[in-house]
Design a protein around this motif. Structure first.
Motif, PDB file in Angstrom:
ATOM      1  N   GLY A 170       0.797  -1.229   0.000  1.00 40.26           N
ATOM      2  CA  GLY A 170       0.000   0.000   0.000  1.00 40.26           C
ATOM      3  C   GLY A 170       0.825   1.272   0.000  1.00 40.26           C
ATOM      4  N   ALA A 171       2.154   1.147   0.144  1.00 38.76           N
ATOM      5  CA  ALA A 171       3.003   2.350   0.214  1.00 38.76           C
ATOM      6  C   ALA A 171       3.159   3.026  -1.142  1.00 38.76           C
ATOM      7  N   GLY A 172       2.976   2.243  -2.208  1.00 35.88           N
ATOM      8  CA  GLY A 172       3.043   2.848  -3.549  1.00 35.88           C
ATOM      9  C   GLY A 172       4.171   2.318  -4.419  1.00 35.88           C
ATOM     10  N   LYS A 173       4.815   1.226  -4.001  1.00 33.11           N
ATOM     11  CA  LYS A 173       5.987   0.783  -4.762  1.00 33.11           C
ATOM     12  C   LYS A 173       5.633   0.291  -6.167  1.00 33.11           C
ATOM     13  N   ASN A 228       6.979   8.760  -0.075  1.00 32.46           N
ATOM     14  CA  ASN A 228       5.899   8.803  -1.073  1.00 32.46           C
ATOM     15  C   ASN A 228       4.669   9.458  -0.470  1.00 32.46           C
ATOM     16  N   LEU A 232       2.980  11.796  -5.116  1.00 37.39           N
ATOM     17  CA  LEU A 232       3.421  10.746  -6.049  1.00 37.39           C
ATOM     18  C   LEU A 232       4.360  11.283  -7.127  1.00 37.39           C
TER      19      LEU A 232
HETATM   20  P1  ADP Z   1       2.203  -1.269  -3.144  1.00 37.57           P
HETATM   21  O1  ADP Z   1       2.734  -1.775  -4.459  1.00 37.57           O
HETATM   22  O2  ADP Z   1       3.298  -0.693  -2.282  1.00 37.57           O
HETATM   23  O3  ADP Z   1       1.341  -2.244  -2.423  1.00 37.57           O
HETATM   24  P2  ADP Z   1       0.492   0.453  -4.813  1.00 37.57           P
HETATM   25  O4  ADP Z   1       1.447   1.026  -5.810  1.00 37.57           O
HETATM   26  O5  ADP Z   1      -0.426  -0.624  -5.256  1.00 37.57           O
HETATM   27  O6  ADP Z   1       1.277  -0.009  -3.474  1.00 37.57           O
HETATM   28  O7  ADP Z   1      -0.340   1.683  -4.217  1.00 37.57           O
HETATM   29  C1  ADP Z   1      -1.424   1.490  -3.314  1.00 37.57           C
HETATM   30  C2  ADP Z   1      -2.541   2.454  -3.687  1.00 37.57           C
HETATM   31  O8  ADP Z   1      -2.144   3.789  -3.333  1.00 37.57           O
HETATM   32  C3  ADP Z   1      -2.856   2.474  -5.177  1.00 37.57           C
HETATM   33  O9  ADP Z   1      -4.256   2.592  -5.330  1.00 37.57           O
HETATM   34  C4  ADP Z   1      -2.131   3.720  -5.687  1.00 37.57           C
HETATM   35  O10 ADP Z   1      -2.773   4.275  -6.806  1.00 37.57           O
HETATM   36  C5  ADP Z   1      -2.186   4.639  -4.473  1.00 37.57           C
HETATM   37  N1  ADP Z   1      -1.036   5.568  -4.321  1.00 37.57           N
HETATM   38  C6  ADP Z   1       0.278   5.309  -4.537  1.00 37.57           C
HETATM   39  N2  ADP Z   1       1.034   6.400  -4.247  1.00 37.57           N
HETATM   40  C7  ADP Z   1       0.184   7.368  -3.850  1.00 37.57           C
HETATM   41  C8  ADP Z   1       0.355   8.728  -3.430  1.00 37.57           C
HETATM   42  N3  ADP Z   1       1.550   9.324  -3.339  1.00 37.57           N
HETATM   43  N4  ADP Z   1      -0.743   9.421  -3.081  1.00 37.57           N
HETATM   44  C9  ADP Z   1      -1.977   8.832  -3.143  1.00 37.57           C
HETATM   45  N5  ADP Z   1      -2.211   7.571  -3.546  1.00 37.57           N
HETATM   46  C10 ADP Z   1      -1.150   6.831  -3.884  1.00 37.57           C
END
Ligand code: ADP
Ligand code: 5GP
Length: 190
Positions: A13-16, A169, A172
Motif C-alpha cells: 500500500g506504500a506505492g511501490k 511517497n 506521487l
Molecule cells: P504497493 O505496491 O506498495 O502495495 P500500490 O502502488 O499498489 O502499493 O499503491 C497502493 C494504492 O495507493 C494504489 O491505489 C495507488 O494508486 C495509491 N497511491 C500510490 N502512491 C500514492 C500517493 N503518493 N498518493 C496517493 N495515492 C497513492
C-alpha cells in the motif's frame, strides 16, 4: 555490462508498484521487471507471466526444493512469493538491469546477497493511517486480508533504516522524480 539490481520494498500500500511501473514505462531499454512467482490468486486485470508467474503451492514448494529461488517468503499466511534465479538471469542476458517490487524481508535478503551490485530503496508512506486508506482505496483485498497487511506494515515500517535510501511517497509526482534520479545515479556508478 554487469547487470545490477534496483530493489523497491515497502509495506503493502506504500506505492511501490505504482512507482516501479512509472520507471519501467520511462526506461524500457534499461530496466526490466523481475516477475516473481506467487501462489496467490490473480487479481482482476493481472496477467500470468506479466504481473506474476501464478503457480500452485505444490509447484512452488517443489521449486523451492530444487533450489530455483534466489529468495522466497511466506509473505502472508499460506501465500508464498519468490524471485526465480532464471528470471534474473533472463533479464541480465537481455543487457538490462533488474527492478524489483518485493516485500521488506525479501528486499533486505537480496541486498545482503548482492551488496554493492544492488540499490535497496524503502518506499515510505506518510503514515500508517494513510497507508490503510490507500489499501482501502485500491479495493483489491477483503477486510480480513487488509487487516493482515496493516498489521504486517506496522512492523515493516521499523525496517526502513536498513535500506540504502528512504524514498518518501507523499506526493506521487515528487516520489517518481526522486526515484528516477536515484535509479539513473546508481546505474551510472561503475
Ligand atoms: P504497493 O505496491 O506498495 O502495495 P500500490 O502502488 O499498489 O502499493 O499503491 C497502493 C494504492 O495507493 C494504489 O491505489 C495507488 O494508486 C495509491 N497511491 C500510490 N502512491 C500514492 C500517493 N503518493 N498518493 C496517493 N495515492 C497513492
Ligand atoms: P501483492 O499480493 O500485493 O502483489 O504483494 C504482496 C507483497 O509481496 C508485496 O509487498 C510484494 O512486494 C511482495 N512480493 C512480491 N513478489 C515478491 C517476491 O518475489 N519475494 C518477496 N519476498 N516478496 C514479494
Amino acid at each position: 555490462m554487469e547487470g545490477k539490481l534496483i530493489i523497491f520494498s515497502a509495506p503493502s500500500g506504500a506505492g511501490k508498484t505504482t512507482i516501479v511501473k512509472r520507471l519501467l514505462a520511462k526506461h524500457p531499454g534499461k530496466i526490466s521487471f523481475s516477475i516473481s512467482a506467487s501462489t496467490r490468486q490473480a487479481r482482476a486485470g493481472e496477467v500470468n507471466g506479466k504481473d506474476y508467474y501464478f503457480i500452485s503451492k505444490e509447484e512452488f514448494l517443489h521449486r523451492v526444493a530444487k533450489k530455483e529461488f534466489i529468495e522466497f517468503e511466506e509473505v502472508y499466511s499460506g501465500t508464498f512469493y519468490g524471485t526465480l534465479r532464471a528470471e534474473v538471469d533472463r533479464i541480465w542476458a537481455l543487457g538490462r538491469h533488474v527492478i524489483f517490487d518485493i516485500d521488506v524481508e525479501g528486499g533486505l535478503h537480496l541486498k545482503r546477497k548482492f551488496g554493492d551490485r544492488a540499490l535497496a530503496v524503502f518506499v515510505q508512506p506518510p503514515s500508517l493511517d494513510v497507508l490503510a486508506q490507500r489499501l482501502r482505496g485500491r479495493g483489491t483485498d477483503s477486510e480480513e486480508k487488509l487487516q493482515e497487511r496493516i498489521v504486517k506494515a506496522e512492523k515493516e515500517l521499523g525496517y526502513a533504516h536498513r535500506f540504502d535510501v528512504i524514498l518518501q511517497n507523499d506526493d506521487l509526482e515528487k516520489a517518481c522524480t526522486e526515484a528516477e534520479r536515484l535509479l539513473l545515479a546508481f546505474l551510472q556508478e561503475t
